[in-house]
Design a protein around this motif. Structure first.
Motif, PDB file in Angstrom:
ATOM      1  N   UNK A  73      35.905  41.835  -8.795  1.00 13.20           N
ATOM      2  CA  UNK A  73      36.882  41.321  -7.587  1.00 13.20           C
ATOM      3  C   UNK A  73      37.778  40.444  -8.662  1.00 13.20           C
ATOM      4  N   UNK A  74      38.951  40.064  -8.367  1.00 10.42           N
ATOM      5  CA  UNK A  74      40.178  39.549  -8.281  1.00 10.42           C
ATOM      6  C   UNK A  74      40.935  38.652  -7.559  1.00 10.42           C
ATOM      7  N   UNK A  75      41.548  37.909  -7.468  1.00  6.85           N
ATOM      8  CA  UNK A  75      42.094  37.464  -7.217  1.00  6.85           C
ATOM      9  C   UNK A  75      43.684  36.845  -7.770  1.00  6.85           C
ATOM     10  N   UNK A  76      44.646  36.197  -7.474  1.00  9.21           N
ATOM     11  CA  UNK A  76      45.711  35.779  -8.245  1.00  9.21           C
ATOM     12  C   UNK A  76      46.733  34.316  -7.628  1.00  9.21           C
ATOM     13  N   UNK A  77      47.079  33.780  -8.797  1.00  7.39           N
ATOM     14  CA  UNK A  77      47.702  32.295  -8.268  1.00  7.39           C
ATOM     15  C   UNK A  77      48.561  32.683  -9.535  1.00  7.39           C
ATOM     16  N   UNK A  78      50.184  32.315  -8.017  1.00  7.43           N
ATOM     17  CA  UNK A  78      51.014  32.695  -8.262  1.00  7.43           C
ATOM     18  C   UNK A  78      51.956  31.432  -9.075  1.00  7.43           C
ATOM     19  N   UNK A  79      51.894  30.196  -9.017  1.00  9.19           N
ATOM     20  CA  UNK A  79      51.818  29.362  -9.438  1.00  9.19           C
ATOM     21  C   UNK A  79      50.964  27.697  -9.618  1.00  9.19           C
ATOM     22  N   UNK A  80      51.719  26.785  -9.906  1.00  4.57           N
ATOM     23  CA  UNK A  80      51.130  25.618 -10.268  1.00  4.57           C
ATOM     24  C   UNK A  80      50.490  25.174  -8.555  1.00  4.57           C
ATOM     25  N   UNK A  81      51.592  25.239  -7.860  1.00  8.59           N
ATOM     26  CA  UNK A  81      51.147  24.457  -6.546  1.00  8.59           C
ATOM     27  C   UNK A  81      49.883  24.647  -5.545  1.00  8.59           C
ATOM     28  N   UNK A  82      49.009  25.484  -5.766  1.00  3.83           N
ATOM     29  CA  UNK A  82      47.804  26.200  -5.272  1.00  3.83           C
ATOM     30  C   UNK A  82      46.329  25.883  -6.355  1.00  3.83           C
ATOM     31  N   UNK A  83      45.799  24.843  -5.151  1.00  2.00           N
ATOM     32  CA  UNK A  83      44.666  24.340  -5.802  1.00  2.00           C
ATOM     33  C   UNK A  83      43.829  25.319  -5.150  1.00  2.00           C
ATOM     34  N   UNK A  84      43.606  25.825  -3.807  1.00  2.00           N
ATOM     35  CA  UNK A  84      42.716  26.569  -3.378  1.00  2.00           C
ATOM     36  C   UNK A  84      42.729  27.990  -3.394  1.00  2.00           C
ATOM     37  N   UNK A  85      41.977  28.669  -3.572  1.00  4.13           N
ATOM     38  CA  UNK A  85      41.821  30.291  -4.067  1.00  4.13           C
ATOM     39  C   UNK A  85      40.339  30.912  -4.278  1.00  4.13           C
ATOM     40  N   UNK A  86      40.686  31.794  -2.870  1.00  2.00           N
ATOM     41  CA  UNK A  86      39.025  32.374  -2.801  1.00  2.00           C
ATOM     42  C   UNK A  86      38.894  34.209  -3.566  1.00  2.00           C
ATOM     43  N   UNK A  87      37.887  34.140  -4.294  1.00  3.17           N
ATOM     44  CA  UNK A  87      37.762  35.647  -4.901  1.00  3.17           C
ATOM     45  C   UNK A  87      36.838  36.336  -3.833  1.00  3.17           C
ATOM     46  N   UNK A  88      37.446  37.329  -3.545  1.00  5.19           N
ATOM     47  CA  UNK A  88      36.921  38.438  -2.787  1.00  5.19           C
ATOM     48  C   UNK A  88      37.228  40.008  -2.366  1.00  5.19           C
ATOM     49  N   UNK A  89      36.724  40.615  -1.523  1.00  4.11           N
ATOM     50  CA  UNK A  89      37.158  41.872  -1.600  1.00  4.11           C
ATOM     51  C   UNK A  89      38.467  41.659  -0.822  1.00  4.11           C
ATOM     52  N   UNK A  90      38.784  41.078   0.378  1.00  5.39           N
ATOM     53  CA  UNK A  90      40.064  40.830   0.371  1.00  5.39           C
ATOM     54  C   UNK A  90      40.770  40.626  -0.669  1.00  5.39           C
ATOM     55  N   UNK A  91      40.542  39.373  -1.305  1.00  2.88           N
ATOM     56  CA  UNK A  91      41.803  39.054  -2.552  1.00  2.88           C
ATOM     57  C   UNK A  91      42.137  40.305  -3.705  1.00  2.88           C
ATOM     58  N   UNK A  92      40.649  40.887  -4.165  1.00  5.10           N
ATOM     59  CA  UNK A  92      41.344  42.312  -4.631  1.00  5.10           C
ATOM     60  C   UNK A  92      41.568  43.087  -4.106  1.00  5.10           C
ATOM     61  N   UNK A  93      42.097  43.537  -3.510  1.00  3.73           N
ATOM     62  CA  UNK A  93      42.790  44.498  -1.641  1.00  3.73           C
ATOM     63  C   UNK A  93      43.816  44.176  -2.292  1.00  3.73           C
ATOM     64  N   UNK A  94      44.210  43.231  -1.707  1.00  2.00           N
ATOM     65  CA  UNK A  94      45.998  42.748  -2.255  1.00  2.00           C
ATOM     66  C   UNK A  94      46.299  42.559  -3.957  1.00  2.00           C
ATOM     67  N   UNK A  95      45.154  42.390  -4.302  1.00  2.00           N
ATOM     68  CA  UNK A  95      46.552  42.575  -6.145  1.00  2.00           C
ATOM     69  C   UNK A  95      45.836  43.627  -6.085  1.00  2.00           C
ATOM     70  N   UNK A  96      45.329  44.740  -5.852  1.00  2.00           N
ATOM     71  CA  UNK A  96      45.395  46.039  -6.336  1.00  2.00           C
ATOM     72  C   UNK A  96      46.423  46.569  -5.477  1.00  2.00           C
ATOM     73  N   UNK A  97      46.871  46.470  -4.187  1.00  2.00           N
ATOM     74  CA  UNK A  97      47.687  47.261  -3.444  1.00  2.00           C
ATOM     75  C   UNK A  97      48.958  46.218  -4.242  1.00  2.00           C
TER      76      UNK A  97
END
Length: 170
Positions: free
Chosen positions: A99-123
């Motif tokens: 499973x993967x997720x991406x944090x684009x910059x230091x402004x983000x404080x919440x990021x779930x790691x899920x099948x949906x976030x993985x789909x976004x990263x792969x896409x």
């Protein structure tokens, strides 16, 4: 009463301006030297992931931090000061599932790691890389795909608007 409101308004403005200070203030320097903490939950479809090691990798692929989810699948990971974004968060659920997720910059404080976030990263990678534009397009595509496959009008796995972090128009 009207004079009192004006006085309160003026005092508020003065205190806000005084608190801002100039650009060389120590408050600005503390932000540069402090770690960036990301929190969220880890899920694989609807199953909470309560074990495993979350690895944070900078844009060059170097491991910069690790964490483990707790018994509620919540995690908190502190990225070191000066981290090179985008930062990829990864957790191996088993030998076949990453499973993967991406944090684009230091402004983000919440990021779930899920099948949906993985789909976004792969896409986004298939679109040419982990840029804000590709991440925004990948998030939109993932929502569309989720709606088609589930028959529901939801975007499970996202907190709020999925395109805001990626420079979306919302």
């Amino acid at each position: 009463m009207n004079k009192l409101l004006k006085l309160i308004f003026c005092m508020t403005i003065v205190s806000v301006v005084a608190a801002c200070g100039d650009s060389s203030s120590s408050a600005k320097q503390v932000g540069v030297n402090s770690s960036h903490v990301i929190e969220g939950t880890v899920t694989d479809r609807d199953e909470l992931i309560v074990s495993g090691k979350i690895v944070a990798k900078d844009k060059k692929g170097a491991t910069i931090a690790t964490a483990e989810p707790d018994q509620e699948a919540h995690y908190s990971i502190a990225l070191p000061p000066g981290s090179a974004y985008p930062v990829t968060l990864e957790i191996a659920v088993d030998e076949n599932t990453l499973l993967q997720a991406v944090v684009m910059d230091s402004a983000l404080a919440m990021q779930d790691i899920s099948t949906m976030s993985t789909l976004v990263v792969e896409s986004a990678r298939n679109l040419g890389g982990l840029t804000k534009q590709n991440m925004a397009q990948a998030a939109i595509n993932a929502i569309r795909q989720n709606k088609k496959s589930s028959g529901k009008g939801t975007s499970t796995g996202f907190k709020g608007d999925p395109t805001k972090q990626y420079g979306g128009w919302h």
